[in-house]
Design a protein around this motif. Structure first.
Motif, mmCIF file in Angstrom:
data_model
loop_
_atom_site.group_PDB
_atom_site.id
_atom_site.type_symbol
_atom_site.label_atom_id
_atom_site.label_comp_id
_atom_site.label_asym_id
_atom_site.label_seq_id
_atom_site.Cartn_x
_atom_site.Cartn_y
_atom_site.Cartn_z
ATOM 1 N N VAL A 6 -25.842 32.183 -33.568
ATOM 2 C CA VAL A 6 -26.461 30.867 -33.748
ATOM 3 C C VAL A 6 -26.108 29.942 -32.585
ATOM 4 C CG1 VAL A 6 -26.469 28.805 -35.208
ATOM 5 C CG2 VAL A 6 -26.647 31.059 -36.244
ATOM 6 N N ILE A 7 -24.876 29.967 -32.148
ATOM 7 C CA ILE A 7 -24.462 29.129 -31.005
ATOM 8 C C ILE A 7 -25.215 29.540 -29.745
ATOM 9 C CG2 ILE A 7 -22.530 28.611 -29.468
ATOM 10 C CD1 ILE A 7 -20.727 28.674 -31.952
ATOM 11 N N ARG A 8 -25.395 30.855 -29.543
ATOM 12 C CA ARG A 8 -26.126 31.323 -28.349
ATOM 13 C C ARG A 8 -27.577 30.900 -28.375
ATOM 14 N NH1 ARG A 8 -26.349 36.853 -26.648
ATOM 15 N NH2 ARG A 8 -26.861 35.899 -24.684
ATOM 16 N N LEU A 9 -28.145 30.698 -29.551
ATOM 17 C CA LEU A 9 -29.541 30.243 -29.623
ATOM 18 C C LEU A 9 -29.711 28.824 -29.105
ATOM 19 C CD1 LEU A 9 -30.640 31.583 -33.120
ATOM 20 C CD2 LEU A 9 -31.413 32.382 -30.897
ATOM 21 N N PHE A 10 -28.697 27.995 -29.283
ATOM 22 C CA PHE A 10 -28.796 26.598 -28.890
ATOM 23 C C PHE A 10 -28.243 26.313 -27.499
ATOM 24 C CE2 PHE A 10 -28.849 26.348 -33.563
ATOM 25 C CZ PHE A 10 -30.112 25.779 -33.695
ATOM 26 N N ILE A 11 -27.598 27.274 -26.888
ATOM 27 C CA ILE A 11 -27.045 27.061 -25.544
ATOM 28 C C ILE A 11 -27.987 27.612 -24.502
ATOM 29 C CG2 ILE A 11 -25.182 27.710 -23.986
ATOM 30 C CD1 ILE A 11 -23.271 27.482 -26.274
#
Length: 87
Positions: free
Chosen positions: A82-87
């Motif tokens: 999920v974090i990689r989707l927003f970065i």
């Protein structure tokens, strides 16, 4: 028959653990091609591993520990994805 099922569960959980480790190593190295491959493996092994263990009370300590470790790694994997989707 029960011994074969226990062995199969151990193999599935060890393969899932290895897929998590390989995913995090690829993430650390920045290899996006391997990350997508290990993501597919994690999904396959998670579905098969937890489907086997959800119906029974696990009596084997090895499988019980592997299930708990893989559950924690799955939660971390979800957060990282999920974090990689927003970065």
């Amino acid at each position: 028959m029960e011994n074969k099922m226990v062995l199969f569960r151990v193999v599935i959980h060890l393969a899932l653990f290895a897929a998590f480790i390989a995913y995090y190593i690829s993430l650390y190295c920045g290899n996006d091609n391997n990350i997508s491959t290990y993501t597919n493996l994690i999904l396959i092994f998670t579905c098969s591993g937890f489907a086997l263990d959800s119906k029974k009370n696990i009596q084997n300590k090895c499988i019980n520990y592997l299930t708990k470790i893989n559950g924690i790694l799955l939660l971390i994997w979800i957060i990282v994805t999920v974090i990689r989707l927003f970065i």
